[in-house]
Design an enzyme around this catalytic site. Structure first.
Site, short mmCIF file in Angstrom:
data_model
loop_
_atom_site.label_atom_id
_atom_site.label_comp_id
_atom_site.label_asym_id
_atom_site.label_seq_id
_atom_site.Cartn_x
_atom_site.Cartn_y
_atom_site.Cartn_z
CE1 TYR A 184 -3.85 2.20 0.23
CE2 TYR A 184 -2.42 3.48 1.67
CZ TYR A 184 -3.56 3.37 0.89
OH TYR A 184 -4.39 4.46 0.75
CG ASN A 189 -5.71 7.29 6.06
OD1 ASN A 189 -5.96 6.12 6.33
ND2 ASN A 189 -6.36 7.96 5.14
CB SER A 220 7.86 9.06 11.57
OG SER A 220 9.12 8.63 11.16
CD GLN A 229 11.16 11.34 12.00
OE1 GLN A 229 12.07 10.92 11.32
NE2 GLN A 229 9.92 10.92 11.84
CG HIS A 241 8.03 12.27 8.41
ND1 HIS A 241 7.67 11.90 7.15
CD2 HIS A 241 9.31 11.85 8.58
CE1 HIS A 241 8.70 11.27 6.57
NE2 HIS A 241 9.70 11.24 7.43
CD GLU A 275 10.22 5.24 12.21
OE1 GLU A 275 9.83 6.32 12.71
OE2 GLU A 275 9.89 4.85 11.08
CG HIS A 276 14.40 7.02 11.95
ND1 HIS A 276 13.08 7.44 11.95
CD2 HIS A 276 14.58 6.35 10.79
CE1 HIS A 276 12.50 7.04 10.82
NE2 HIS A 276 13.38 6.37 10.10
CG ASP A 284 14.26 8.81 5.96
OD1 ASP A 284 14.12 7.81 6.68
OD2 ASP A 284 14.12 9.98 6.37
CD GLU A 321 3.59 -33.08 26.11
OE1 GLU A 321 3.06 -33.20 25.00
OE2 GLU A 321 4.39 -32.15 26.40
CG HIS A 376 1.41 -37.29 19.65
ND1 HIS A 376 0.06 -37.11 19.60
CD2 HIS A 376 1.96 -36.13 19.17
CE1 HIS A 376 -0.20 -35.90 19.12
NE2 HIS A 376 0.93 -35.29 18.86
#
Lengths: 429, 429
Positions: free
Chosen positions: A124, A209, A233, A255, A258, A322-323, A356, A410, A415
């Site tokens: 997207y 968004n 961000s 930054q 943004h 994040e950064h 970036d 178990e 099994h």
């Protein structure tokens, strides 16, 4: 910007809290959109394009001729820049394909893993004022390297139903299978469940968004994988007295522009640096085109003085940015101590913008503290790992009795039987 | 078992659909539980232990003395088996730690990734009739290898407030930090948000009932990572005429006994094999302790005859089974064609139980078709990857102009400035 001097350790956790965003208000709207796309398919997409985007056409798939033509509209200089970025992203993301060996855990018990591409992925790309072709590069290049067979892109069209040529050009050079002119929650629903025109995919990537984010969160509970949870961000800079305050200010502003919910943080051991950066920010912000957004974002932002760079990195690890830019004399040493961050930029010339766009690392990164548990997007994100095991008769004889014992403990006799019946056949041989 | 002979290709997708489980009925209950734990902490846990489990004590944390004592209660033979399994799991999961090199994408632009453990992780181990110590092995061993600092376990106590010694013993040998006697959705909420006694963790792993699953799904939207979405367990077997029908039947039953919603599928090119397996299942099921569960599960299960093994593997890839057993003459060749599965078992002696317990591969695997996009749990699941970049003055001079051009095309002048201000400083040097 909010300023704190030598905050005591018991206040750190609170300083790491991100601004809380309103939740769930839009949940009903998004649920309705998803339902509509599920039941009406393409018809719903055309209708929603009209309602939300004012788009007058009912074409969903961008045709190949239009994609081919897109190249003509792009200045050569920009094409060269995009190809440079693409080449760097390719180099770094190709290096992430590593084949692993076979491990013989016991005699006759061989185990291994294989990375296999996710067959169909959906990317997207948001619309709006700026065409985010860089995000398309960051997603389509690793998808192609991973070997995904079908790589589709959804992005909102303008009023005439067309998609920005920069997006189409980038799609064409990255080997995208199809571009669809659909945006918002309806695009996510279409990729998650399929329509007549848009194929269903197994994993959805990309920013958006709040409607897009909510839709990704919702389809995730219906069996579709998503890249990672989204949030605003962020950038955290650690600077000592050797940093250049103008560089640091420019980074914080890059930054902040943004969006008004971006968060920027400066940690420094130098009171003088803190003041110089503050002044430089005030000066530089005047010339920014997105001045208002940046100003709003700065209101939420933090300047913090700490005693030592040790405290700075400890706080940064708690914050999990994040950064992270490290602009100190011993930047490489500090970088070795990072335990939580999306992407780290080491030294005075390593500004975030370079990552970036073009250094080669990915810019789709965990925000909002998610870097404590999530990685950014990489070639791995477009693959899954399958494990294999091959047990010989000798291997079975060695491992079988232990498996029988554990299965019994178990209370899983079925099994156990699967082993017993094979062990018995060996005795009879 | 439902039987299909040579189904036409346009019916395959429908045959791959899993039984649909009722959704959302319990959402309100789980939301209330999460809210209660968030607001009341430990008090809520003690109350809910009493209400749901009939537990009479208010001890939440199992004390170290009890954990140390647990070893005495376990037969030596079982301890030896557990240690063997642990050793194999360690060997395979250690091999997954791979350090990557530095990539110089351009002169002076160096990029790399580093794997870093997730600091705090929480493991949920269900209670019920059988103590699932094998699941604890599968989660705690890779967590320890990854280097997670805090590894906590939540598991429901019995009425006296104690936890099965097998769980405690396994926790003690795997280096678990703490065991808490709390089960259900409340355990997930406690690990996600923390209480006075239980620390908040960054990622939650482990299977559970529908309340646990729903709680994991819900806390995931509040910033806590989870291992993967859950669904009923599955096994698909591909068998040709060289397979042993008794082995295949035992494998199908080993999966069917997991629960009435488990799905088992047999694909074969041999009509004779199909009949022999059906007969063997009817015979073997009589001796199973969990006969009723298995019988219920078999009602949903499929026996399908295909023309060729090529068709079998193509169908299997579309189905994307959690477990795939390949029992054919050319099993290794077929295995190379697998594109979607959780874990693959190659050849007549490689039964699923061996992987469930001891071969070394992980048994926490994607179900319900999620293998199309998800991997099983591995050491990677307990780590995140951080990217780093270091750009020299030379690197900046080479890459800077391209970044300026791209930032401008995305209308991000702040991003451009961060580069321009640095490029200018180089000119002035």
């Amino acid at each position: 910007m909010k300023t704190f001097y030598l905050p005591p350790r018991d206040k750190w956790e609170k300083l790491c809290l991100r601004p809380v965003l309103p939740k769930d208000e839009i949940e009903n709207t998004v649920r309705d959109i998803i339902q509509k796309v599920k039941s009406e398919g393409d018809k719903a997409l055309v209708y929603l394009n009209k309602i939300f985007g004012g788009t007058g056409t009912d074409t969903i798939r961008i045709d190949n001729a239009e994609i081919s033509r897109s190249s003509e509209a792009i200045p050569e200089r920009l094409k060269t820049a995009i190809l440079l970025a693409k080449s760097n992203i390719e180099k770094f993301h190709s290096s992430q394909i590593i084949s692993e060996g076979i491990v013989e855990t016991m005699n006759g018990v061989r185990c291994w893993r294989k990375s296999v591409p996710i067959e169909k992925v959906g990317l997207y790309i948001p619309g709006g004022t700026a065409p985010l072709f860089s995000t398309l590069l960051m997603l389509a290049v690793p998808a192609k390297i991973a070997g995904c067979e079908k790589i589709i892109v959804c992005t909102p069209p303008d009023e005439s139903g067309t998609v920005n040529p920069l997006i189409l050009y980038t799609a064409s050079i990255c080997g995208v299978s199809d571009v669809f002119a659909v945006g918002g929650a309806q695009a996510i629903a279409a990729m998650a469940f399929g329509t007549e025109t848009i194929p269903r995919v197994y994993k959805i990537f990309g920013p958006g968004n709040q409607y897009v984010t909510k839709a990704k969160e919702m389809v995730q509970t219906e069996g579709v994988a998503i890249d990672m949870p989204a949030g605003p961000s962020e950038l955290l800079v650690i600077a000592d007295e050797t940093a250049d305050p103008d560089f640091v200010a420019a980074d914080l502003l890059s930054q902040a522009e943004h969006g008004s919910d971006s968060q920027v943080v400066l940690l420094t051991t130098s009171n003088k640096m803190l003041e110089m950066v503050r002044n430089a920010v005030d000066r530089q912000i005047q010339s920014l085109e997105r001045k208002e957004k940046a100003q709003k974002s700065l209101e939420n932002s933090l300047l913090i003085q700490f005693e030592t760079t040790g405290d700075c990195i400890e706080f940064s690890n708690l914050y999990a940015p994040e950064h992270l830019i490290i602009s100190t004399a011993d930047a490489l040493v500090i970088a070795k101590k990072v335990t939580s961050a999306g992407s780290v930029f080491i030294g005075r010339y390593s500004c975030e913008s370079i990552g970036d766009y073009a250094s080669g690392t990915n810019h789709t990164l965990p925000t909002n503290g998610y870097a404590r548990s999530f990685s950014g997007v990489s070639t791995d994100s477009f693959m899954k790992k399958i494990t294999f095991q091959e047990v010989s008769a000798e291997g079975l004889a060695g491992i079988g009795p232990a498996v029988e014992t554990m299965a019994e403990a178990e209370l899983l006799t079925g099994h156990r039987n699967a082993v017993t019946i094979r062990l018995n056949s060996l005795k009879n041989d």
